[in-house]
Design a protein around this motif. Structure first.
Motif, PDB file in Angstrom:
ATOM      1  N   GLU A   1       0.847  -1.178   0.000  1.00 61.42           N
ATOM      2  CA  GLU A   1       0.000   0.000   0.000  1.00 61.42           C
ATOM      3  C   GLU A   1       0.892   1.241   0.000  1.00 61.42           C
ATOM      4  OE1 GLU A   1      -2.695  -0.577   3.277  1.00 61.42           O
ATOM      5  OE2 GLU A   1      -3.907  -1.932   2.051  1.00 61.42           O
ATOM      6  N   SER A   2       0.266   2.410  -0.024  1.00 69.73           N
ATOM      7  CA  SER A   2       1.100   3.614  -0.068  1.00 69.73           C
ATOM      8  C   SER A   2       1.962   3.701   1.190  1.00 69.73           C
ATOM      9  CB  SER A   2       0.223   4.864  -0.216  1.00 69.73           C
ATOM     10  OG  SER A   2      -0.830   4.834   0.706  1.00 69.73           O
ATOM     11  N   GLY A   3       3.207   4.079   1.005  1.00 69.66           N
ATOM     12  CA  GLY A   3       4.130   4.176   2.129  1.00 69.66           C
ATOM     13  C   GLY A   3       4.803   2.871   2.478  1.00 69.66           C
ATOM     14  N   SER A   4       4.614   1.842   1.637  1.00 68.29           N
ATOM     15  CA  SER A   4       5.210   0.553   1.979  1.00 68.29           C
ATOM     16  C   SER A   4       6.682   0.493   1.580  1.00 68.29           C
ATOM     17  CB  SER A   4       4.445  -0.562   1.276  1.00 68.29           C
ATOM     18  OG  SER A   4       4.541  -0.404  -0.121  1.00 68.29           O
TER      19      SER A   4
ATOM     20  N   SER B   1       8.172   1.744  -4.092  1.00 69.66           N
ATOM     21  CA  SER B   1       8.772   2.578  -5.125  1.00 69.66           C
ATOM     22  C   SER B   1      10.222   2.920  -4.791  1.00 69.66           C
ATOM     23  CB  SER B   1       7.991   3.888  -5.278  1.00 69.66           C
ATOM     24  OG  SER B   1       6.711   3.605  -5.782  1.00 69.66           O
TER      25      SER B   1
ATOM     26  N   GLN C   1       4.347   5.725 -13.227  1.00 70.68           N
ATOM     27  CA  GLN C   1       2.900   5.682 -13.066  1.00 70.68           C
ATOM     28  C   GLN C   1       2.166   6.671 -13.957  1.00 70.68           C
ATOM     29  OE1 GLN C   1       1.587   6.196  -9.035  1.00 70.68           O
ATOM     30  NE2 GLN C   1      -0.511   6.587  -9.606  1.00 70.68           N
TER      31      GLN C   1
ATOM     32  N   ASP D   1       6.757   0.951 -12.367  1.00 69.48           N
ATOM     33  CA  ASP D   1       6.234   1.398 -11.078  1.00 69.48           C
ATOM     34  C   ASP D   1       4.793   1.865 -11.263  1.00 69.48           C
ATOM     35  OD1 ASP D   1       5.832   2.365  -8.574  1.00 69.48           O
ATOM     36  OD2 ASP D   1       7.288   4.004  -8.705  1.00 69.48           O
ATOM     37  N   GLU D   2       3.852   1.043 -10.836  1.00 66.60           N
ATOM     38  CA  GLU D   2       2.417   1.347 -11.007  1.00 66.60           C
ATOM     39  C   GLU D   2       2.133   1.784 -12.438  1.00 66.60           C
ATOM     40  OE1 GLU D   2       0.137   1.164  -8.518  1.00 66.60           O
ATOM     41  OE2 GLU D   2       1.142   1.531  -6.608  1.00 66.60           O
TER      42      GLU D   2
ATOM     43  N   THR E   1      -1.842   2.348 -13.129  1.00 70.51           N
ATOM     44  CA  THR E   1      -2.750   2.885 -12.114  1.00 70.51           C
ATOM     45  C   THR E   1      -3.538   4.079 -12.618  1.00 70.51           C
ATOM     46  OG1 THR E   1      -1.163   2.167 -10.498  1.00 70.51           O
ATOM     47  CG2 THR E   1      -2.836   3.693  -9.731  1.00 70.51           C
TER      48      THR E   1
ATOM     49  N   HIS F   1      -0.137  -1.525  -6.264  1.00 70.31           N
ATOM     50  CA  HIS F   1      -0.906  -1.657  -5.027  1.00 70.31           C
ATOM     51  C   HIS F   1      -2.009  -2.668  -5.231  1.00 70.31           C
ATOM     52  CE1 HIS F   1      -3.386   0.883  -7.515  1.00 70.31           C
ATOM     53  NE2 HIS F   1      -4.404   0.561  -6.738  1.00 70.31           N
TER      54      HIS F   1
ATOM     55  N   ASP G   1      -6.410   2.867   0.079  1.00 72.46           N
ATOM     56  CA  ASP G   1      -5.730   1.568   0.048  1.00 72.46           C
ATOM     57  C   ASP G   1      -6.750   0.459   0.289  1.00 72.46           C
ATOM     58  OD1 ASP G   1      -3.133   2.281  -0.548  1.00 72.46           O
ATOM     59  OD2 ASP G   1      -2.706   2.839   1.522  1.00 72.46           O
TER      60      ASP G   1
END
Lengths: 271, 315, 534, 494
Positions: free
Chosen positions: C37-40, C43, C91, C173-174, C177, C207, C450
């Protein structure tokens, strides 16, 4: 970097603001009293920055002159904000409509005029005075704030919270006041600081050519003009007022930069 | 493209028409009689009337406005009240100083600002950046007439490298003419260069943050290559706007500097004409300067389209 | 020797630890899916491989690319590797290309940076690369500028740039999305094909569990800078050990329990032959380009207590329709009635009707005035009441609304920036609830969240509809979400409703070809994973 | 010092002196001036700048002023005056040619005088010609002018720049291409910058020693200083910044010429506007002013105090300064007696010259000391003319009356300071009709006393003529009896 700007800028502008305020209560020497016998004295214990061609104390003149500069620039910014911000809000609220078009074309028209020339014309029409200097500088502040407010407001109008307010049945005026205005204040504060410093420069320029505040009211620009023929044998007369302008404008610019970085690091740099 | 031109041209004409009206109205209410100014303290009423008639000041305001505007369209700006020569000739004579001065100052300003701005942006936060930013802060804050005074004191009176002022004239040759414009151009260019360098730097920093610069880096371009090939041209748009504004400013805003260096330029002509209530000269020069601003803005718009293919499409 | 081997990579930016001991490996010709999820930190892991890190980032550990440790390379050496050995796709295709250069030149640049060849030779190679990325120059001349291409086409240009030199490793990277679901499917297929053809390794970051699960040979699940789970895709789902990855899987297939209702009520919202036209841009001085009909002849009906879905890709007219329903814009023709009363009457929206409808927007960050406190934000719809409650009564109403979305009264005194994305959507729901409307329009209300947060918000919505007897108009591009929460669904395309029916029926047996395409394109978890999720 | 000078000189004059020997003296000069002429017809504008360039250099009159203010024959070789003083018969010089080659004859004189006094005349000093009833050509070198009444100042009037002789052949283009009879002829005018004159080879009198003269216009005082210091100009006539003169004086490269002008600088007072209609108030005003402080502060010591409206260098001058000596206590007492124990407020409207702007600031401070609050407003000339001179909307103003022998303005009750004294008016009428020098002198002295006793205006100082020149230049006028920069006798010393 931004903190340092803020501190240096705040200190410099603060010093001159305090000097201006202090001058209401106390100055080393009354600037309306001439002392021809003691004219053009270099800096000494009695006159820290020396005396001018009428024997007046230059430190006192700079302190009282700060008052003039600050007052003129402040009111001019006030005029610019007072008229420009509502115009910008209205243009953004009616984006794409005739009102927007009219306001923006009006802005372009004002921008098309060479500002210094118009200032000179205004003072030529109505006579030279601090009030007319304020008007001349103020007029050119209007489109600056109108444009800034409009562009800031336009990006806000695209945000969902405006949509939410519309869904809550609020009209354009109410939304502009409740939602848009509070969110453009940062922009306005930063631009206001910069316009303030430009106003001080403009006032100095106008009073340098004799179109600002009239004697006996001291003003930095006129002090420079008066000193101009004497700079070769009395450099202190030109040096100190020039430094006063330089440091105040520098201080305000640094303050503006610092505020910008502090209030919103992502803010577009406009200058 | 043609429609875009027509539309802009129409807007341009409209601005000029409105501006001419505003200028004329403003000057209508200027107090002061040019005839009285010319004939002085001992003038008699009948003499003044004779002069007013000759100057056309006895016509109604509308008639005078029409005479002025219709003349201007065909390049006839009228006859100066005080100098008694065609305004167009006077203006042309002054433009020989003002225009080169503006171009000179702008060239200097650009030549300083571009490298300084690029250098600062590419060394963001480091010594070079801080130095450039500091110097430009000073440059923005310094009153240019004060700077000019100091330069005269140092370079003309003390060192005697340059004349204190005056214009050598193009007939004296390009070298001497340019030399006599050098100090004024520097005085004008310093604040402009400072502003431009700051704009250049921030525009460049902004475009360096764009995704396409990251894309370019991912292709294997070095930091410098990415800056030169991708960020710079994108940063030019705000820079162009400022250059356009500055050119317009330099044409008109040199009044004070022209005075300090006693250059026979357009600004000084207006200043003298205002003091002498030579309204027809004031009107015409202000109009000309407005025209210059509008045209420069128009050219900047075209330049945008040349730089940016997205606009070319709309155009 | 693996193509890419990351050993105990730790990364800090300005003293803040972003990655903790990340280890993973990728073999040539394989696809490694990185999920989080975001902040994982997914990237940042990718950027660490290319060493395109933000200023002030420091790495520890080893990142071996074809056996070379990139952390030990100089910047000049890295420039040699980027684009030639390792390439990236990002992305956001709309901004990833330089708007001022033609696409052919941008692709050719990759080649010219690394190989000392002539411009024309580079352009010829660029044409090949574009063709491989399914943008043949015959149909898409290389002189085109990015703004002349759609998002999917731009992403193909980015891919062409990345694969022009046939790198060994491609990091995406994504990559899909920002794209519509049908375009997403095409791009994913393209990437898969390129991996097969070139035998390169692909590190696919997303994600979206479904996107990755469908493609990847190996899967890595990351959370807060750490790898929590990794293994071959086929086995991973059956043996999820970490509670987080289990929850993630569960959430992605989550269907909220909705109260069953018997008979549907009376028609609440009736849209009849609604048409909304936008004036074209001005042409010349007086003329205008022909207008554009964003909503064309749309009719539908929403009954009391019903949850109606509206799906469609971007630009299909969903937002325009929403604005018209909310009374923000007038229609050119047709009518919208709410409980029998017209929404737009006498040239202005009817207040009496509007106070019975509220809306929740997509962006949890842009939906709130950052300068207001939450209590004031939540109370804003009171403006629609003729005699809104004041003082204590107003505050009580705010508290009640906050409670019903799972927040506390104390939250009312905070500013919006103190809340997470999920909490903000709860506040948005509280704002919608406060004047007790009959209908809430949910405009992509969970799309920006998320997966795990999304599941919680969907549960909340289901719960609220039961408690307050709410009707929903659920607008989304995400088919999975619509399927999970609606009773009936409308499919919209190019301003028109092309298919309508009970949700399960439409999903199970779509009739319109576009609906079929849409459903086919939606990434779904492999059957084995789905079973586990449920 | 010489080397430095030569370098500069060589730069400026390279084109002109090419081929000239080192030993030979320079024959060209660049003269700085503050104001540029609006056009080049001295007979249709008040602008002193026109005379400054052209008087005596390009244009000449029947009579002419000398440096000391005396009037000598010009284009008229001699004249006879009839017994009743109304008919003047001028004998003109023979062999005089205009610069365009045409002959100067009696017809040109008749043309010039008739043009100046005509119905549609645009002459700024039309009053000079008011008494003429007829101009008759007797023969090509004799012209007879008949006056309606005797006029003791007629020959003096004919010496003014507004009375120079112009030719009908060249009158249409006179504003841009002046054609006269002087020792220099007009060559070129770069507007906003300079005017070039060249030597008239066919001059009837003593030829000019210079081959070429350039007037360069530098309005800004700082620029003027810089230009002289940098030797961009060789002389500056009417140097605008007296504060810089000590520096020039101390520098061996330069000489400073301090002379007298006809400019009585006065604090003009609106005699019709209360409280200035009260003699006591005007007297108080006079005592409140410290002339020496004004001369020191505004003019850096240059200027002669005056106590009446008359030039101190004139033999008929009466020194009445003691009558209005600086005495603030006396001023306060007078104000109290006049009914203004707490002073009053008034306006002080100042035209652009620095004597007015600076003097005004000092006077305002001095008046404040006795309780009079004078609000300063700085005006451009047109505004000043409109508001003060024509509109009489002012309390006080400062202006220098530069016309020579102009005490007769006090006989005009409509004149801007609005002094209306029938006794004085009679005196002036008598003066015009009097030709006997002794009687005239006595009458002028009486006139000076009357206006001083009435404290019509505050009499400040006689404006000094200040010029700076290269130390090697000789022959420049120090005094300025009229606004002229007579270059006919100027030359470079070796």
């Amino acid at each position: 970097m931004s903190l340092r700007n803020l501190i240096i800028g705040g200190t410099l502008s603060g010093v001159f603001l305090l000097a201006a305020l202090l001058s209401f209560l106390w100055v080393p020497q009354d600037v309306t009293q001439l002392d021809i016998a003691n004219k053009i004295r270099p800096p000494s214990a009695g006159h820290w920055l020396g005396t001018d061609h009428y024997g007046r104390d230059i430190l006192s003149m700079i302190m009282v002159g700060a008052r003039t500069s600050i007052a003129v620039a402040l009111v001019a910014v006030g005029i610019g904000m007072g008229l420009g911000v509502p115009l910008g809000l209205a243009a953004a609220a009616r984006h794409g409509g005739w009102l927007d078009e009219a306001i923006m074309r009006g802005n372009d028209l004002v921008f098309a005029f060479p500002s210094l020339l118009i200032a000179i014309m205004i003072t030529a029409i109505f006579g030279a005075s601090a009030v007319n200097a304020i008007i001349a500088i103020g007029i050119f502040n209007i489109p600056v704030f109108a444009r800034l407010t409009r562009s800031g407001a336009l990006s806000l109008w695209r945000r969902d919270f405006i949509l939410a307010a519309q869904v809550a049945g609020k009209g354009a005026v109410r939304i502009s006041v409740e939602h848009i205005l509070p969110n453009v204040t940062n922009l306005l504060i930063v631009q206001g600081t910069i316009q303030f410093s430009l106003g001080i420069l403009a006032e100095a320029g106008l009073s340098y050519v004799g179109l600002g505040a009239q004697p006996p009211t001291p003003s930095w620009g006129r002090m420079l003009a008066d000193s101009q023929t004497m700079v070769s044998f009395a450099p202190h007369m030109a040096l100190f007022p020039g430094m006063a302008i330089l440091l105040t404008v520098l201080g305000l610019n640094l303050l503006g930069d610092g505020l910008r970085d502090m209030l919103d690091p992502r803010l577009r740099r406009l200058r | 493209m043609l429609q875009f031109f027509l539309k802009r041209l129409m807007a341009l004409v409209l601005t000029l028409v409105v501006a001419s009206g505003v200028i004329f109205l403003c000057l209508e209410i200027v107090p002061g009689d040019p005839a009285l100014y010319m004939l002085g303290l001992n003038a008699q009423e009948d003499t003044l009337a004779a002069l007013r008639a000759e100057l056309g000041l006895d016509m109604g305001p509308l008639a005078r406005y029409w005479a002025w505007v219709s003349g201007m369209v065909v390049g006839d700006f009228g006859i100066s009240y005080t100098y008694r020569t065609p305004v167009a000739e006077m203006v042309a004579e002054r433009l020989k100083v003002s225009l080169p001065l503006a171009v000179y100052a702008l060239t200097l300003s650009t030549a300083i600002a571009f490298p300084a701005g690029i250098w600062a942006a590419s060394r963001r936060g480091r010594g070079a950046d801080i130095a450039v930013m500091g110097v430009t802060q000073l440059g923005v804050a310094i009153p240019n007439f004060w700077f000019a005074m100091l330069m005269v004191l140092v370079f003309a009176i003390q060192l005697r490298w340059f004349n204190a002022g005056g214009f050598a004239g193009w007939e004296a040759g390009v070298g001497p003419a340019l030399k006599s414009l050098t100090l004024p151009a520097i005085a004008l260019a310093l604040p402009q260069a400072s502003i431009l360098a700051r704009v250049m730097r921030s525009a460049l920093l902004e475009s360096l943050n764009e995704d396409y610069v990251r894309t370019a880096r991912a292709k294997g371009l070095s930091r410098g290559q990415a800056l030169w090939r991708h960020a710079l041209r994108n940063a030019l748009i705000p820079v162009l706007t400022i250059i356009g504004l500055q050119f317009a400013f330099l044409m008109a805003g040199a009044i004070i500097i022209e005075n300090v260096f006693y250059l026979p330029g357009l600004g000084r002509l207006v200043f003298q004409a205002i003091s002498a209530r030579d309204l027809i000269v004031v009107e015409s020069v202000v109009m000309l300067l407005v025209f210059a601003v509008v045209v420069v803005n128009f050219l900047v718009d075209i330049a945008y389209a040349l730089v940016d293919p997205r606009l070319r499409g709309q155009v | 020797m693996s193509l890419l081997q990351i050993d105990k990579l730790s990364l800090a930016i300005g003293g803040v630890q972003i990655l903790h001991d990340v280890s993973l490996r990728l073999e040539a010709g394989q696809i490694l899916g990185v999920i989080g999820e975001s902040g994982s930190g997914k990237s940042m892991t990718a950027f660490a491989v290319t060493q395109l890190l933000p200023v002030g980032a420091t790495c520890r550990g080893r990142v071996l690319l074809q056996g070379q440790d990139v952390l030990a390379q100089t910047e000049a050496q890295m420039c040699q590797l980027r684009g030639r050995v390792v390439s990236m796709v990002f992305q956001e295709p709309m901004t990833a290309l330089n708007p001022l250069h033609p696409i052919g030149q941008q692709v050719a640049e990759t080649i010219m940076v690394h190989e000392n060849i002539s411009r024309s030779a580079a352009m010829a190679r660029a044409a090949q690369a574009l063709t491989r990325a399914e943008l043949p120059p015959e149909r898409f001349p290389m002189g085109r500028y990015p703004h002349e291409l759609s998002g999917g086409q731009r992403q193909r240009v980015v891919i062409a740039m990345a694969i022009a030199l046939r790198p060994s490793l491609l990091i995406a990277d994504e990559p899909t999305t920002a794209l519509d679901v049908t375009t997403q499917a095409e791009i994913l297929a393209l990437l898969r094909r390129l991996v097969q053809e070139d035998g390169m390794g692909l590190m696919l970051i997303s994600h979206d569990l479904a996107v990755v699960a469908d493609m990847a040979d190996q899967i890595v699940i990351m959370r807060q800078g750490e790898v929590v789970e990794q293994g071959p895709a086929a086995q991973l789902f059956s043996g999820l050990r970490h509670p987080y990855s289990q929850a993630l899987l569960a959430a992605s297939g989550h269907v909220p329990a909705r109260p069953h209702r018997g008979q549907l009520g009376a028609p609440l919202l009736e849209v009849q032959r609604a048409t909304r036209r936008y004036a074209g841009p001005r042409r010349g001085l007086w003329g205008r380009a022909p207008g554009f009909e964003a909503v064309r002849d749309v009719s539908f009906c929403l009954r009391r207590g019903e949850s109606l879905g509206l799906v469609g890709e971007s630009g299909c007219g969903k937002s325009t329709l929403t604005r018209a329903i909310l009374g923000l814009d007038a229609l050119q023709s047709g009518s919208i009635a709410f409980d029998g009363q017209p929404v737009w009457a006498g040239g202005s929206p009817a207040r009496a009707v509007r106070r019975r409808m509220q809306v929740v927007f997509q962006d949890p960050y842009g939906s709130f005035n950052p300068r207001w406190k939450v209590a004031r934000l939540v109370a804003e719809p009171f403006h629609l009441l003729d005699q809104p409650p004041t003082g204590a009564a107003r505050r009580a109403a705010v508290n009640e609304a906050l409670h019903s979305v799972g927040l506390t009264a104390a939250d009312g005194d905070k500013y919006i920036h103190e809340f997470s994305g999920g909490q903000r959507q709860r506040i948005a729901i509280a704002r919608a609830l406060i004047i007790k409307p009959d209908l809430i329009i949910l405009d992509e209300a969970v799309s920006a969240l998320d997966v795990s947060v999304r599941a919680q918000v969907l549960d909340l919505l289901a719960d609220l509809s039961g408690r307050f007897g709410l009707s929903y108009l659920f607008i989304s591009h995400d088919l999975g979400v619509v399927r999970a929460i609606t009773d009936r669904v409308l499919v919209m395309r190019a301003g028109q409703i092309i298919e309508e029916g009970p949700t399960e029926q439409v999903f199970a047996s779509p009739t319109h070809p576009y609906t079929k395409e849409l459903i086919a394109a939606a990434p779904v978890l492999p059957a084995y994973a789905k079973e586990i999720a449920q | 010092m010489f080397a430095g000078w030569y370098k500069k000189g060589a730069l400026a004059a390279a084109a002109l002196v090419a081929g000239m020997g080192m030993a030979e003296a320079k024959t060209d000069i660049i003269v700085g001036m503050q104001l540029e002429p609006p056009h080049l017809d001295p007979t249709s504008a008040a602008a002193g700048a026109i005379d400054s360039v052209l008087y005596s250099n390009v244009f000449e009159g029947l009579t002419r002023f000398m440096s000391d203010g005396s009037v000598v024959p010009g284009l008229a070789e001699s004249w006879d005056i009839s017994g009743d003083g109304t008919v003047y018969t001028f004998k003109l010089r023979a062999g005089v040619k205009f610069h365009d080659g045409t002959d100067f004859t009696a017809d040109d004189v008749k043309f010039s005088l008739d043009r100046a006094r005509a119905e549609d005349s645009q002459n700024a000093q039309k009053a000079l010609f008011a008494g003429i009833t007829d101009v008759a050509v007797i023969d090509p070198l004799t012209v007879q002018v008949t006056l309606g009444a005797p006029n003791g100042a007629f020959l003096f009037n004919m010496a003014w720049g507004d009375a120079v002789i112009v030719a009908p052949e060249s009158i249409d283009t006179i504003k841009t291409n002046p054609v006269g009879t002087g020792a220099f002829q007009f060559a070129n005018w770069v507007q906003g910058d300079r005017i070039d004159l060249v030597k008239n080879p066919a001059y009837w009198g003593t030829p000019a020693k210079l081959e070429r003269a350039t007037f360069k216009f530098i309005s800004d005082p700082t620029a003027a200083f810089a230009a002289v210091m940098a030797e961009d100009v060789h002389a500056f006539a009417g140097f605008p910044a007296p504060e810089n003169l000590p520096q020039f004086d101390a520098d061996p490269r330069f000489q400073v010429l301090v002379g007298s002008t006809e400019g009585e600088t006065i604090l003009s007072t609106n005699n019709k506007m209360p409280p200035f209609d009260n003699l006591m108030v005007r007297k108080a005003l006079a005592h409140a002013i410290d002339r020496q402080a004004i001369i020191d502060g505004a003019m850096f010591g240059y200027g002669t105090p005056i106590g009446t409206h008359f030039a101190p260098h004139n033999p008929d001058y009466v020194d009445l300064t003691a009558q209005s000596a600086y005495d603030p206590e006396q001023a306060k007492k007078l104000l109290a007696e006049a009914g203004f124990p707490d002073g009053f407020k008034t306006t002080l409207k100042l035209p652009p010259p620095s004597y007015a702007r600076r003097g005004g600031e000092i006077i305002a401070a001095q008046l404040r000391a006795v309780g009079i609050e004078a609000e300063i407003s700085n005006l451009e000339w047109p505004q000043w003319l409109e508001q003060v001179f024509r509109g009489k909307d002012y309390g006080l103003t400062i202006v220098s009356h530069t016309e020579p022998a102009d005490i007769n303005i006090y006989a005009r009750p409509e004149y801007y300071f609005q002094y209306d004294n029938p006794a004085f008016q009679t005196l002036m009428a008598d003066l015009t009709n009097t030709t006997d020098p002794a009687a005239r002198s006595a009458m002028l002295k009486t006139a000076q006393t009357i206006i001083a006793d009435d404290y019509v205006n505050g009499y400040l100082f006689q404006l000094a003529a200040l010029s700076v020149a290269n130390a090697k230049i000789d022959g420049l006028w120090a005094n300025a009896p009229t606004q002229a920069t007579d270059l006919t006798a100027v030359y470079w010393k070796d």
